[in-house]
Design a protein around this motif. Structure first.
Motif, short mmCIF file in Angstrom:
data_model
loop_
_atom_site.label_atom_id
_atom_site.label_comp_id
_atom_site.label_asym_id
_atom_site.label_seq_id
_atom_site.Cartn_x
_atom_site.Cartn_y
_atom_site.Cartn_z
N UNK A 10 -16.67 -48.78 -74.16
CA UNK A 10 -17.23 -47.44 -73.96
C UNK A 10 -18.44 -47.51 -73.03
N UNK A 11 -18.57 -46.48 -72.19
CA UNK A 11 -19.64 -46.45 -71.21
C UNK A 11 -20.89 -45.78 -71.78
N UNK A 12 -22.02 -46.00 -71.09
CA UNK A 12 -23.24 -45.32 -71.47
C UNK A 12 -24.27 -46.23 -72.10
N UNK A 13 -25.53 -45.80 -72.06
CA UNK A 13 -26.63 -46.59 -72.61
C UNK A 13 -27.47 -45.79 -73.59
N UNK A 14 -27.75 -44.51 -73.25
CA UNK A 14 -28.67 -43.71 -74.06
C UNK A 14 -28.16 -43.56 -75.49
N UNK A 15 -26.85 -43.30 -75.67
CA UNK A 15 -26.32 -43.07 -77.01
C UNK A 15 -26.36 -44.33 -77.88
N UNK A 20 -27.20 -39.87 -80.24
CA UNK A 20 -26.95 -38.89 -79.20
C UNK A 20 -25.44 -38.82 -78.95
N UNK A 21 -24.76 -38.01 -79.77
CA UNK A 21 -23.31 -37.89 -79.67
C UNK A 21 -22.91 -37.23 -78.36
N UNK A 22 -23.72 -36.29 -77.90
CA UNK A 22 -23.40 -35.59 -76.64
C UNK A 22 -23.34 -36.57 -75.48
N UNK A 23 -24.30 -37.48 -75.41
CA UNK A 23 -24.30 -38.45 -74.32
C UNK A 23 -23.06 -39.34 -74.38
N UNK A 24 -22.65 -39.72 -75.59
CA UNK A 24 -21.44 -40.53 -75.74
C UNK A 24 -20.22 -39.78 -75.20
N UNK A 25 -20.11 -38.49 -75.56
CA UNK A 25 -18.96 -37.71 -75.10
C UNK A 25 -18.98 -37.55 -73.58
N UNK A 26 -20.14 -37.21 -73.04
CA UNK A 26 -20.26 -37.00 -71.60
C UNK A 26 -19.90 -38.26 -70.80
N UNK A 177 -28.16 -28.84 -90.90
CA UNK A 177 -26.71 -28.78 -90.71
C UNK A 177 -26.22 -30.19 -90.41
N UNK A 178 -25.31 -30.68 -91.22
CA UNK A 178 -24.81 -32.04 -91.03
C UNK A 178 -23.88 -32.13 -89.83
N UNK A 179 -24.14 -33.07 -88.95
CA UNK A 179 -23.25 -33.35 -87.82
C UNK A 179 -22.49 -34.62 -88.16
N UNK A 180 -21.31 -34.46 -88.78
CA UNK A 180 -20.61 -35.62 -89.31
C UNK A 180 -19.87 -36.42 -88.25
N UNK A 181 -19.89 -35.96 -86.99
CA UNK A 181 -19.37 -36.80 -85.91
C UNK A 181 -20.22 -38.05 -85.78
N UNK A 182 -21.48 -37.95 -86.12
CA UNK A 182 -22.38 -39.09 -86.04
C UNK A 182 -21.94 -40.22 -86.97
N UNK A 183 -21.37 -39.85 -88.11
CA UNK A 183 -20.94 -40.86 -89.06
C UNK A 183 -19.84 -41.72 -88.46
N UNK A 184 -18.88 -41.08 -87.78
CA UNK A 184 -17.77 -41.82 -87.17
C UNK A 184 -18.26 -42.73 -86.04
N UNK A 185 -19.27 -42.29 -85.31
CA UNK A 185 -19.74 -43.05 -84.15
C UNK A 185 -20.71 -44.17 -84.54
N UNK A 186 -21.64 -43.87 -85.43
CA UNK A 186 -22.71 -44.83 -85.73
C UNK A 186 -22.56 -45.53 -87.09
#
Length: 304
Positions: A10-15, A20-26, A177-186
């Motif tokens: 996977x690409x990227x550094x900031x996430x 930072x789920x948005x940066x991962x997606x972008x 508000x829980x952002x549960x996408x973070x759980x899958x990623x991190x």
């Protein structure tokens, strides 16, 4: 910067340096310009579970819109054990857990306001718990009460005359508000670590209102992650219990056969059936009958 082997490719550094789920997606999404031909139809499990749920929805409509309602347990991530849409179809369920302990059973949520929670119960003929009423009236300050306490007399008048709706009551102090996408990623452990760092680094030592609020929200989010961790562990324990249940049933079924083998493995001279020409087929038949009876008893007792 943290790094997991599952992130390889996977690409990227900031996430990787912050949540930072948005940066991962972008950095990693690929546009799809095709049609819907890649979609698959519902599986057998989906059809069966959806059929069971539709029956419950029909019963719910027949009862006036509410099938059942909780009055004794306060809603929370770990308030209930594993729940199933249909116990007889639980082998088809991939995600174990419901909002309460039964499908379509409404939860009791007093933190937003004990009066609203109790009114929801009484509207459909349910009696709220007197103990919970005392707790959330005398000992616990609910979100709704805190918002009303902050209102000016003019705001209260506008609220009671319905010039403004109850929406500001809900969002007046902000909501976690829980952002549960973070759980899958991190993963839960990494998220808890991030929140502990946020809590430690929040503010410059001066306890202003905004710093106190940020520290409180960081702590609440960490507690939510911890609850998710407990929920995940409970799911693992449930699956392990299922495996142990199956192994116990298999052991129980074949225990009589083990006893037979033990008897005939002693090789005593005075065992007349050893020289009987029908001895072997009789033992085989007895073994089959024993296993059959064990299976019938297990099924009748609903051990699986």
């Amino acid at each position: 910067m943290i790094d997991f082997e599952q992130w390889e490719g996977f690409e990227g550094r900031i996430w990787k340096e912050e949540v930072n789920v948005r940066d991962f997606i972008q950095k990693n999404y690929t546009p799809y310009d095709g049609d819907e031909s890649f979609l698959a139809g519902p599986t057998e499990a989906t059809d069966k579970l959806w059929g069971a749920l539709q029956k419950l929805q029909k019963a719910e409509r027949a009862k006036g819109g509410v099938l059942d309602m909780e009055t004794e347990v306060v809603s929370g991530l770990t308030a209930y054990g594993p729940g199933y849409i249909d116990e007889s179809l639980k082998e088809f369920e991939q995600i174990v857990g419901l909002q309460t302990d039964k499908p379509l059973k409404r939860a009791f949520m007093p933190y937003g306001g004990i009066k609203m929670a109790e009114q929801a119960c009484t509207t459909y003929g349910y009696q709220p718990s007197e103990e919970l009423h005392k707790i959330f009236t005398d000992y616990t300050r609910t979100h709704n009460q805190a918002v009303f306490d902050a209102y000016t007399p003019e705001m209260k008048t506008a609220r009671h005359t319905h010039i403004i709706t109850g929406l500001p009551d809900t969002y007046g102090r902000g909501r976690i508000v829980g952002d549960y996408r973070r759980v899958a990623l991190y993963g839960i452990d990494a998220l808890i670590k991030f929140k502990q760092e946020d809590f430690a680094n929040c503010g410059d030592g001066t306890m202003t209102d905004d710093v106190i609020r940020l520290r409180e929200e960081s702590q609440l989010l960490r507690e939510s992650c911890t609850q998710l961790q407990s929920l995940f562990q409970a799911e693992i324990d449930t699956r392990q219990n299922r495996i142990m249940q199956i192994l116990t049933i298999v052991t129980t079924i074949f225990l009589p056969l083990t006893l037979l083998v033990g008897w005939y493995g002693m090789n005593f001279v005075g065992m007349p059936e050893l020289t009987w020409k029908y001895g072997y087929p009789v033992v085989v038949i007895v073994s089959i009958v024993t296993v059959g009876i064990s299976l019938w008893v297990c099924k009748k007792k609903k051990f699986w």
